[in-house]
Write a protein that holds these residues in place. Structure first.
Motif, mmCIF file in Angstrom:
data_model
loop_
_atom_site.group_PDB
_atom_site.id
_atom_site.type_symbol
_atom_site.label_atom_id
_atom_site.label_comp_id
_atom_site.label_asym_id
_atom_site.label_seq_id
_atom_site.Cartn_x
_atom_site.Cartn_y
_atom_site.Cartn_z
ATOM 1 N N ARG A 148 -6.460 4.068 -14.859
ATOM 2 C CA ARG A 148 -6.279 4.858 -13.364
ATOM 3 C C ARG A 148 -5.640 4.037 -12.241
ATOM 4 O O ARG A 148 -5.949 2.743 -12.240
ATOM 5 C CB ARG A 148 -7.567 5.244 -13.074
ATOM 6 N N PRO A 149 -4.912 4.441 -11.517
ATOM 7 C CA PRO A 149 -4.303 3.687 -10.368
ATOM 8 C C PRO A 149 -5.532 3.594 -9.136
ATOM 9 O O PRO A 149 -6.589 4.338 -9.056
ATOM 10 C CB PRO A 149 -3.274 4.769 -9.776
ATOM 11 N N THR A 150 -5.329 2.431 -8.385
ATOM 12 C CA THR A 150 -6.002 2.254 -7.130
ATOM 13 C C THR A 150 -5.604 3.250 -6.344
ATOM 14 O O THR A 150 -4.644 3.685 -6.263
ATOM 15 C CB THR A 150 -5.636 0.902 -6.512
ATOM 16 N N GLU A 152 -4.660 2.863 -3.193
ATOM 17 C CA GLU A 152 -3.439 2.276 -2.561
ATOM 18 C C GLU A 152 -2.388 2.727 -3.235
ATOM 19 O O GLU A 152 -1.142 3.096 -2.675
ATOM 20 C CB GLU A 152 -3.762 0.981 -2.298
ATOM 21 N N ALA A 153 -2.211 2.616 -4.555
ATOM 22 C CA ALA A 153 -0.994 2.703 -5.507
ATOM 23 C C ALA A 153 -0.696 4.116 -5.400
ATOM 24 O O ALA A 153 0.207 4.483 -5.419
ATOM 25 C CB ALA A 153 -1.334 2.122 -7.040
ATOM 26 N N ALA A 154 -1.869 4.823 -5.715
ATOM 27 C CA ALA A 154 -1.584 6.337 -5.619
ATOM 28 C C ALA A 154 -1.034 6.641 -4.514
ATOM 29 O O ALA A 154 -0.052 7.652 -4.367
ATOM 30 C CB ALA A 154 -2.983 7.061 -6.090
ATOM 31 N N ALA A 155 -1.478 6.149 -3.146
ATOM 32 C CA ALA A 155 -1.097 6.748 -2.039
ATOM 33 C C ALA A 155 0.335 6.516 -1.893
ATOM 34 O O ALA A 155 1.388 7.082 -1.149
ATOM 35 C CB ALA A 155 -1.788 5.986 -0.954
ATOM 36 N N ALA A 156 0.918 5.220 -2.308
ATOM 37 C CA ALA A 156 2.150 4.797 -2.318
ATOM 38 C C ALA A 156 2.951 5.804 -2.903
ATOM 39 O O ALA A 156 4.409 5.785 -2.300
ATOM 40 C CB ALA A 156 2.237 3.401 -2.750
ATOM 41 N N LEU A 157 2.472 6.156 -3.866
ATOM 42 C CA LEU A 157 3.613 7.019 -4.642
ATOM 43 C C LEU A 157 3.654 8.458 -4.315
ATOM 44 O O LEU A 157 4.334 9.389 -4.876
ATOM 45 C CB LEU A 157 3.081 7.115 -6.287
ATOM 46 N N GLY A 237 -0.300 -6.393 -17.029
ATOM 47 C CA GLY A 237 -0.666 -7.126 -15.995
ATOM 48 C C GLY A 237 -2.134 -7.064 -15.486
ATOM 49 O O GLY A 237 -2.802 -5.991 -15.337
ATOM 50 N N GLU A 238 -2.913 -8.271 -15.358
ATOM 51 C CA GLU A 238 -4.321 -8.140 -15.207
ATOM 52 C C GLU A 238 -4.411 -7.525 -13.672
ATOM 53 O O GLU A 238 -5.594 -6.902 -13.442
ATOM 54 C CB GLU A 238 -4.906 -9.624 -15.144
ATOM 55 N N ALA A 239 -3.416 -7.532 -12.837
ATOM 56 C CA ALA A 239 -3.358 -7.178 -11.465
ATOM 57 C C ALA A 239 -2.693 -5.782 -11.305
ATOM 58 O O ALA A 239 -2.132 -5.723 -10.118
ATOM 59 C CB ALA A 239 -2.774 -8.361 -10.583
ATOM 60 N N ASP A 240 -2.328 -5.069 -12.339
ATOM 61 C CA ASP A 240 -1.578 -3.831 -12.208
ATOM 62 C C ASP A 240 -2.310 -3.129 -11.445
ATOM 63 O O ASP A 240 -3.326 -2.348 -12.023
ATOM 64 C CB ASP A 240 -1.566 -3.284 -13.694
ATOM 65 N N PRO A 241 -2.189 -2.392 -10.265
ATOM 66 C CA PRO A 241 -2.655 -1.404 -9.296
ATOM 67 C C PRO A 241 -2.321 -0.104 -9.836
ATOM 68 O O PRO A 241 -2.920 1.025 -9.532
ATOM 69 C CB PRO A 241 -2.307 -1.645 -7.999
ATOM 70 N N LEU A 242 -1.034 0.291 -10.512
ATOM 71 C CA LEU A 242 -0.491 1.652 -10.651
ATOM 72 C C LEU A 242 -1.199 2.188 -12.029
ATOM 73 O O LEU A 242 -1.617 3.400 -12.006
ATOM 74 C CB LEU A 242 0.846 1.642 -10.658
ATOM 75 N N ILE A 243 -1.390 1.423 -13.089
ATOM 76 C CA ILE A 243 -1.804 1.697 -14.412
ATOM 77 C C ILE A 243 -2.772 0.583 -14.895
ATOM 78 O O ILE A 243 -2.337 -0.572 -14.960
ATOM 79 C CB ILE A 243 -0.827 1.643 -15.562
ATOM 80 N N ASP A 244 -4.019 0.687 -14.357
ATOM 81 C CA ASP A 244 -5.056 -0.345 -14.576
ATOM 82 C C ASP A 244 -4.778 -0.977 -15.951
ATOM 83 O O ASP A 244 -4.783 -0.212 -17.106
ATOM 84 C CB ASP A 244 -6.394 0.137 -14.247
ATOM 85 N N VAL A 245 -5.272 -2.225 -16.122
ATOM 86 C CA VAL A 245 -5.105 -2.912 -17.417
ATOM 87 C C VAL A 245 -6.190 -2.126 -18.536
ATOM 88 O O VAL A 245 -5.929 -2.407 -19.848
ATOM 89 C CB VAL A 245 -5.718 -4.249 -17.174
ATOM 90 N N SER A 246 -7.049 -1.591 -17.973
ATOM 91 C CA SER A 246 -7.780 -0.842 -19.000
ATOM 92 C C SER A 246 -6.933 0.125 -19.967
ATOM 93 O O SER A 246 -7.195 0.450 -21.176
ATOM 94 C CB SER A 246 -8.978 0.057 -18.490
ATOM 95 N N GLY A 247 -5.805 0.515 -19.501
ATOM 96 C CA GLY A 247 -4.847 1.507 -20.076
ATOM 97 C C GLY A 247 -4.168 0.579 -21.280
ATOM 98 O O GLY A 247 -4.064 0.898 -22.385
ATOM 99 N N GLY A 248 -3.973 -0.819 -20.823
ATOM 100 C CA GLY A 248 -3.270 -1.577 -22.077
ATOM 101 C C GLY A 248 -4.458 -2.018 -22.927
ATOM 102 O O GLY A 248 -4.022 -1.949 -24.058
#
Length: 288
Positions: A148-150, A152-157, A237-248
């Motif tokens: 899931r995105p943060t 902030e990332a969801a708003a940016a898109l 990326g551990e700091a991925d705000p768009l697709i959280d690392v839980s996806g990986g």
């Protein structure tokens, strides 16, 4: 850059390296173009002994656009009404399979980033005979509870669509700042140059919305991923705000025998300082 007719549409593609080497296909993400793969990164893979193939997905860059299908109703799709969904990720995977066949590649090492990782996963499920190895970067399984995105990332898109060249470049640069790697920030000049190059080559915001609809409407790949026997690497990326690392993590957990590489300080991009790490990881997996 030539076109090839595949799965009934035209796909713009480019190659780097020796055609006699094993094929390595790179698949980019939502609204992205083949030029989003940095040329030096592609050269690095080719230098390891691979014939690198990159292309524009349907509804992006200079490949076929599906403008006749109109705009999808994203709120309705999210609400469970798929009537305006133009196509699915499986159709985009079929495009990719057609491209490989038209280029005479019996098998390829497949590398996908973000939505490209989703397409690469689907390609492996639908056409396992074409995939020599799979690398899924900053992507997810289609399970809506992970990746899931943060906010902030969801708003940016979700910003209102820009209309002028300057607005598009400014918006893309601002979005890159939000979703990019906090430990490896790119310069504003570099981000603006890349955004300008993409706008000047092709600008298709409606196509991006259709691709997004395909992501939303496509089923969870987790059950299928449990059957994958292809050597698989998952990078996130551990700091991925768009697709959280839980996806990986979920992707790696689903694929038997897969390897997971979580990179500290990496967000939702491919920062230049990490290219050697990524090239090493991708080619090591391919050599498996």
């Amino acid at each position: 850059m030539p076109d090839v007719r595949a799965n009934g549409i035209d796909l713009r593609y480019e190659t780097v390296g020796d055609p006699a080497d094993p094929a390595m296909l790179l698949i980019m993400g939502l609204g992205a173009q083949l030029i989003d793969w940095p040329h030096e990164f592609c050269q690095g893979l080719a230098a390891r002994g691979y014939h690198v193939i990159l292309f524009d997905n349907r509804d992006a860059g200079l490949s076929t656009s599906f403008d006749e299908l109109g705009q999808p109703n994203v709120p309705a799709i999210l609400g469970g009404d798929p009537s305006t969904v133009p196509y699915l990720l499986s159709d985009m995977a079929a495009d990719t399979a057609g491209l490989l066949k038209e280029l005479g590649a019996e098998r390829a090492h497949v590398v996908g980033a973000s939505m490209g990782g989703m397409i690469a996963q689907q390609l492996t499920l639908d056409h396992p005979e074409l995939v020599a190895s799979l690398c899924s970067i900053m992507s997810t399984t289609g399970d809506r509870t992970v990746g899931r995105p943060t906010p902030e990332a969801a708003a940016a898109l979700s910003r209102p669509p820009a209309t002028t060249r300057d607005e598009v470049i400014a918006g893309a640069t601002a979005t890159s700042r939000v979703i990019g790697s906090p430990a490896y920030p790119a310069s504003d000049e570099w981000l603006r140059e890349r955004a300008a190059a993409k706008f000047d080559r092709a600008f298709n915001p409606a196509g991006t919305q259709r691709q997004y609809a395909a992501i939303l409407a496509s089923p969870d790949r987790t059950p299928g991923l449990r059957t994958v026997a292809t050597p698989t690497l998952v990078v996130h990326g551990e700091a991925d705000p768009l697709i959280d690392v839980s996806g990986g993590r979920a992707t790696a957990a689903a694929v038997p025998g897969s390897e997971l590489l979580v990179i500290e300080g990496m967000g939702h991009d491919l920062p230049k300082p990490l290219w050697p790490t990524l090239i090493d990881a991708i080619t090591t997996n391919a050599n498996r």
